[in-house]
Write a protein that holds these residues in place. Structure first.
Motif, PDB file in Angstrom:
ATOM      1  N   GLU A   1      35.007  48.360  43.440  1.00 54.92           N
ATOM      2  CA  GLU A   1      33.718  48.925  43.039  1.00 54.92           C
ATOM      3  C   GLU A   1      33.590  48.995  41.523  1.00 54.92           C
ATOM      4  OE1 GLU A   1      31.134  53.053  43.689  1.00 54.92           O
ATOM      5  OE2 GLU A   1      32.768  52.533  45.083  1.00 54.92           O
ATOM      6  N   GLU A   2      34.652  49.448  40.868  1.00 50.80           N
ATOM      7  CA  GLU A   2      34.621  49.539  39.402  1.00 50.80           C
ATOM      8  C   GLU A   2      34.431  48.167  38.761  1.00 50.80           C
ATOM      9  OE1 GLU A   2      37.652  50.736  35.719  1.00 50.80           O
ATOM     10  OE2 GLU A   2      38.064  51.445  37.758  1.00 50.80           O
ATOM     11  N   LEU A   3      35.134  47.169  39.269  1.00 53.36           N
ATOM     12  CA  LEU A   3      35.075  45.839  38.664  1.00 53.36           C
ATOM     13  C   LEU A   3      33.837  45.049  39.073  1.00 53.36           C
ATOM     14  CD1 LEU A   3      38.849  44.947  38.993  1.00 53.36           C
ATOM     15  CD2 LEU A   3      37.595  45.398  36.876  1.00 53.36           C
ATOM     16  N   SER A   4      33.083  45.581  40.044  1.00 51.92           N
ATOM     17  CA  SER A   4      31.831  44.949  40.446  1.00 51.92           C
ATOM     18  C   SER A   4      30.610  45.616  39.805  1.00 51.92           C
ATOM     19  CB  SER A   4      31.678  45.001  41.974  1.00 51.92           C
ATOM     20  OG  SER A   4      32.739  44.344  42.622  1.00 51.92           O
ATOM     21  N   ALA A   5      30.847  46.525  38.884  1.00 45.30           N
ATOM     22  CA  ALA A   5      29.745  47.243  38.227  1.00 45.30           C
ATOM     23  C   ALA A   5      28.839  46.271  37.463  1.00 45.30           C
ATOM     24  CB  ALA A   5      30.303  48.293  37.278  1.00 45.30           C
ATOM     25  N   PRO A   6      27.541  46.554  37.413  1.00 43.50           N
ATOM     26  CA  PRO A   6      26.604  45.645  36.753  1.00 43.50           C
ATOM     27  C   PRO A   6      26.959  45.314  35.312  1.00 43.50           C
ATOM     28  CG  PRO A   6      25.413  47.294  38.021  1.00 43.50           C
ATOM     29  CD  PRO A   6      26.843  47.703  38.054  1.00 43.50           C
TER      30      PRO A   6
ATOM     31  N   GLY B   1      46.282  38.584  40.818  1.00 43.76           N
ATOM     32  CA  GLY B   1      46.356  38.345  42.250  1.00 43.76           C
ATOM     33  C   GLY B   1      46.794  39.603  42.957  1.00 43.76           C
ATOM     34  N   GLY B   2      45.972  40.134  43.848  1.00 44.89           N
ATOM     35  CA  GLY B   2      46.334  41.329  44.606  1.00 44.89           C
ATOM     36  C   GLY B   2      46.644  42.513  43.717  1.00 44.89           C
ATOM     37  N   ILE B   3      47.805  43.161  43.935  1.00 44.59           N
ATOM     38  CA  ILE B   3      48.170  44.344  43.179  1.00 44.59           C
ATOM     39  C   ILE B   3      48.477  44.026  41.721  1.00 44.59           C
ATOM     40  CG2 ILE B   3      50.642  44.257  43.650  1.00 44.59           C
ATOM     41  CD1 ILE B   3      48.306  47.375  43.661  1.00 44.59           C
ATOM     42  N   GLY B   4      48.523  42.740  41.375  1.00 44.66           N
ATOM     43  CA  GLY B   4      48.690  42.338  39.983  1.00 44.66           C
ATOM     44  C   GLY B   4      47.548  42.777  39.086  1.00 44.66           C
ATOM     45  N   ILE B   5      46.509  43.353  39.672  1.00 42.98           N
ATOM     46  CA  ILE B   5      45.394  43.860  38.869  1.00 42.98           C
ATOM     47  C   ILE B   5      45.797  45.054  38.024  1.00 42.98           C
ATOM     48  CG2 ILE B   5      44.574  45.427  40.681  1.00 42.98           C
ATOM     49  CD1 ILE B   5      42.423  43.441  38.136  1.00 42.98           C
TER      50      ILE B   5
ATOM     51  N   LEU C   1      29.691  44.700  34.088  1.00 48.62           N
ATOM     52  CA  LEU C   1      30.770  43.719  34.015  1.00 48.62           C
ATOM     53  C   LEU C   1      30.344  42.351  34.545  1.00 48.62           C
ATOM     54  CD1 LEU C   1      33.930  45.806  34.968  1.00 48.62           C
ATOM     55  CD2 LEU C   1      33.491  44.650  32.809  1.00 48.62           C
ATOM     56  N   ALA C   2      29.094  42.242  34.961  1.00 46.12           N
ATOM     57  CA  ALA C   2      28.581  40.946  35.421  1.00 46.12           C
ATOM     58  C   ALA C   2      28.749  39.916  34.302  1.00 46.12           C
ATOM     59  CB  ALA C   2      27.120  41.073  35.814  1.00 46.12           C
ATOM     60  N   GLY C   3      29.284  38.768  34.656  1.00 46.57           N
ATOM     61  CA  GLY C   3      29.526  37.745  33.650  1.00 46.57           C
ATOM     62  C   GLY C   3      30.909  37.824  33.047  1.00 46.57           C
ATOM     63  N   HIS C   4      31.611  38.939  33.280  1.00 44.98           N
ATOM     64  CA  HIS C   4      32.971  39.106  32.755  1.00 44.98           C
ATOM     65  C   HIS C   4      34.031  39.104  33.856  1.00 44.98           C
ATOM     66  CE1 HIS C   4      31.629  40.150  28.682  1.00 44.98           C
ATOM     67  NE2 HIS C   4      30.688  40.884  29.256  1.00 44.98           N
ATOM     68  N   VAL C   5      33.608  39.237  35.104  1.00 47.60           N
ATOM     69  CA  VAL C   5      34.555  39.367  36.209  1.00 47.60           C
ATOM     70  C   VAL C   5      34.159  38.441  37.352  1.00 47.60           C
ATOM     71  CG1 VAL C   5      35.510  40.919  37.960  1.00 47.60           C
ATOM     72  CG2 VAL C   5      35.103  41.770  35.636  1.00 47.60           C
ATOM     73  N   THR C   6      35.124  37.673  37.834  1.00 43.88           N
ATOM     74  CA  THR C   6      34.958  36.854  39.030  1.00 43.88           C
ATOM     75  C   THR C   6      35.949  37.346  40.077  1.00 43.88           C
ATOM     76  OG1 THR C   6      34.291  34.897  37.764  1.00 43.88           O
ATOM     77  CG2 THR C   6      35.115  34.535  40.008  1.00 43.88           C
ATOM     78  N   ILE C   7      35.443  37.840  41.206  1.00 47.63           N
ATOM     79  CA  ILE C   7      36.298  38.297  42.300  1.00 47.63           C
ATOM     80  C   ILE C   7      36.173  37.300  43.439  1.00 47.63           C
ATOM     81  CG2 ILE C   7      36.757  40.140  43.958  1.00 47.63           C
ATOM     82  CD1 ILE C   7      35.582  42.122  41.982  1.00 47.63           C
ATOM     83  N   HIS C   8      37.322  36.821  43.920  1.00 50.94           N
ATOM     84  CA  HIS C   8      37.313  35.811  44.984  1.00 50.94           C
ATOM     85  C   HIS C   8      38.261  36.236  46.099  1.00 50.94           C
ATOM     86  CE1 HIS C   8      37.107  31.817  46.835  1.00 50.94           C
ATOM     87  NE2 HIS C   8      38.416  31.897  47.003  1.00 50.94           N
ATOM     88  N   HIS C   9      37.780  36.163  47.348  1.00 54.54           N
ATOM     89  CA  HIS C   9      38.603  36.446  48.523  1.00 54.54           C
ATOM     90  C   HIS C   9      38.822  35.129  49.273  1.00 54.54           C
ATOM     91  CE1 HIS C   9      37.377  40.427  47.468  1.00 54.54           C
ATOM     92  NE2 HIS C   9      36.146  40.285  47.930  1.00 54.54           N
ATOM     93  N   ASP C  10      40.098  34.821  49.571  1.00 50.37           N
ATOM     94  CA  ASP C  10      40.367  33.558  50.262  1.00 50.37           C
ATOM     95  C   ASP C  10      40.513  33.724  51.773  1.00 50.37           C
ATOM     96  OD1 ASP C  10      42.895  34.624  50.705  1.00 50.37           O
ATOM     97  OD2 ASP C  10      43.877  33.379  49.188  1.00 50.37           O
ATOM     98  N   ASP C  11      40.441  34.983  52.267  1.00 49.93           N
ATOM     99  CA  ASP C  11      40.545  35.267  53.700  1.00 49.93           C
ATOM    100  C   ASP C  11      41.844  34.732  54.315  1.00 49.93           C
ATOM    101  OD1 ASP C  11      37.978  36.508  53.750  1.00 49.93           O
ATOM    102  OD2 ASP C  11      37.067  34.518  53.763  1.00 49.93           O
ATOM    103  N   GLY C  12      42.888  34.593  53.463  1.00 48.92           N
ATOM    104  CA  GLY C  12      44.166  34.107  53.950  1.00 48.92           C
ATOM    105  C   GLY C  12      44.212  32.620  54.235  1.00 48.92           C
TER     106      GLY C  12
END
Length: 321
Positions: free
Chosen positions: A157-162, A119-123, A164-175
Motif C-alpha cells: 500500500e505504501e509503495l503504491s501511493a499516488p 525480490g520478496g523480503i529483499g524490499i 510514487l507513481a512513476g518511481h515504483v514498478t511492482i510485478h507479481h509473477d504468480d509463481g
C-alpha cells in the motif's frame, strides 16, 4: 533465551503484526523511551531470537527516526528456525536483544541516481534507502519490486501511493517463471545510476549477469548469505574436537558448529552468522572442511573456517580452540 550479552541492546517490542502473508512487522523501542543509535540506509541489526541464535534483519524504517527500529521478518519454513522462532515467539511487550546497527549494504551518496531491485523480503533494506532518498529530495530513483503475489508483498500500500507513481514498478509473477519481469531493458544501456539489489539468489544472479557491462562499483548486492546457511540434502552429522586432546561434540544435520559450541558454553565472536562477515573465523588442526563462506581466500581455507556456516567432509574436525 541465552544470557544477556553486554554488547547488545535490550529493546521493547512496541508492535508485532502482519505486514503481508507470512511476513511479520516488528517495531522496537528503548524501554525508557531513549533515542536509539543512529543507522544509515541499508543497515541491519543482529537479533537474538528466542531460540538463542543470532540472525540478521535489515532495518526498513526511515533513518531520520531515532525513537524506533522497524524490521520485517519473513517466516522461512526451510531455514534454520531463526525466523520461525522470532515470528512465533515474540509478541508486543516482550523485550529482545539486538546489536547496534551495522551496514554492509551502504547507499553511495555520491551516485546521481538509483535503480533499486527488490525480490520478496529483499524490499526491507531497499525501503530504508527509498525513504532516505525521498527525504533528501535531490536524486532520481526507480524501484522494481518483484513478488509472487499481492498477498505476500510487504508495504504494497505504501509503495503504491499516488506520489510514487512513476518511481515504483511492482510485478507479481504468480509463481510462473514464464511471467517473470524482464529486467534486461533496464540494464541494457549503462547509465550513471547505482544499482542496489536484494532478494532471492536467482534474482541476484540474474541481475549480476545482466549488469556485467556496468562499472563494478555501481552494482551492489545484499543477501546475508542466505543460501549459505540453508541445510543441504547431502548434509551429514560429524564430530568436532576442541583442540587435539579436548572435548568431542556432535554436530547434527541442520545445526551449525557455532550453535553446538554455544550450546556447550563456548562463546565464539560472531556477527552475521551467514558466512559473509568473517567475525567467527576459527582455526582448525585436522580434518577436511566443507567451506561455505564468502570470505576466506583459498590459502586461508587451508587453516581456517567460518563456524557459522561451514561443515565437515570428514567424520572429525579438530578445531584450534
Amino acid at each position: 533465551m541465552a544470557e544477556d550479552d553486554p554488547a547488545l541492546l535490550r529493546l521493547r517490542v512496541a508492535r508485532a503484526e502482519p505486514a503481508a502473508d507470512g511476513i511479520q512487522l516488528l517495531e522496537l523501542r528503548h524501554p525508557d523511551g531513549s533515542d536509539l543509535p543512529a543507522f544509515t540506509p541499508g543497515a541491519h541489526l543482529s537479533v537474538r531470537v528466542p531460540s538463542g541464535a543470532m540472525r540478521n534483519y535489515s532495518l526498513c524504517g526511515d533513518p531520520r527516526e531515532r525513537d524506533r527500529y522497524l524490521l520485517a521478518v519473513k517466516r522461512e519454513e526451510g531455514g534454520r528456525g531463526g525466523s520461525v522462532s522470532l515470528v512465533e515467539g515474540v509478541r508486543a511487550g516482550d523485550e529482545i536483544e539486538v546489536s547496534e546497527p551495522r551496514n554492509l549494504f551502504e547507499l553511495d551518496g555520491r551516485a546521481p541516481e538509483y535503480i533499486f531491485v527488490a525480490g520478496g523480503i529483499g524490499i526491507t533494506p531497499i525501503l530504508s534507502m527509498i525513504r532516505h532518498v525521498r527525504a533528501e529530495g535531490t536524486k532520481r530513483f526507480h524501484l522494481y519490486y518483484l513478488t509472487r503475489s499481492a498477498g505476500v508483498t510487504a508495504f504494497r500500500e505504501e509503495l503504491s501511493a499516488p506520489d510514487l507513481a512513476g518511481h515504483v514498478t511492482i510485478h507479481h509473477d504468480d509463481g510462473d517463471p514464464d511471467n517473470a519481469f524482464d529486467l534486461w531493458p533496464v540494464f541494457e544501456e549503462p547509465t550513471k545510476a547505482h544499482i542496489y539489489c536484494c532478494g532471492p539468489r536467482p534474482l541476484m544472479d540474474a541481475v549480476r549477469d545482466m549488469t556485467g557491462h556496468w562499472p563494478e562499483k555501481a552494482v551492489h548486492f545484499e543477501d546475508f548469505g542466505s543460501d549459505l546457511v540453508r541445510p543441504r540434502a547431502d548434509d551429514t552429522p560429524f564430530r568436532i574436537r576442541l583442540g587435539r586432546d579436548g572435548e568431542e561434540l556432535e554436530v547434527p544435520v541442520g545445526v551449525t558448529i557455532m550453535e553446538v559450541l554455544r550450546g556447550h558454553g563456548r562463546r565464539v565472536p560472531s556477527s552475521c552468522e551467514s558466512g559473509t562477515c568473517g567475525t567467527c573465523r576459527t582455526g582448525y588442526l585436522e580434518g577436511k572442511v566443507d567451506h561455505r563462506d564468502m570470505v576466506l581466500s583459498p590459502a586461508e581455507r587451508k587453516k581456517s573456517l567460518m563456524v557459522c556456516v561451514s561443515r565437515a567432509k570428514s567424520d572429525l574436525l579438530v578445531l584450534d580452540l
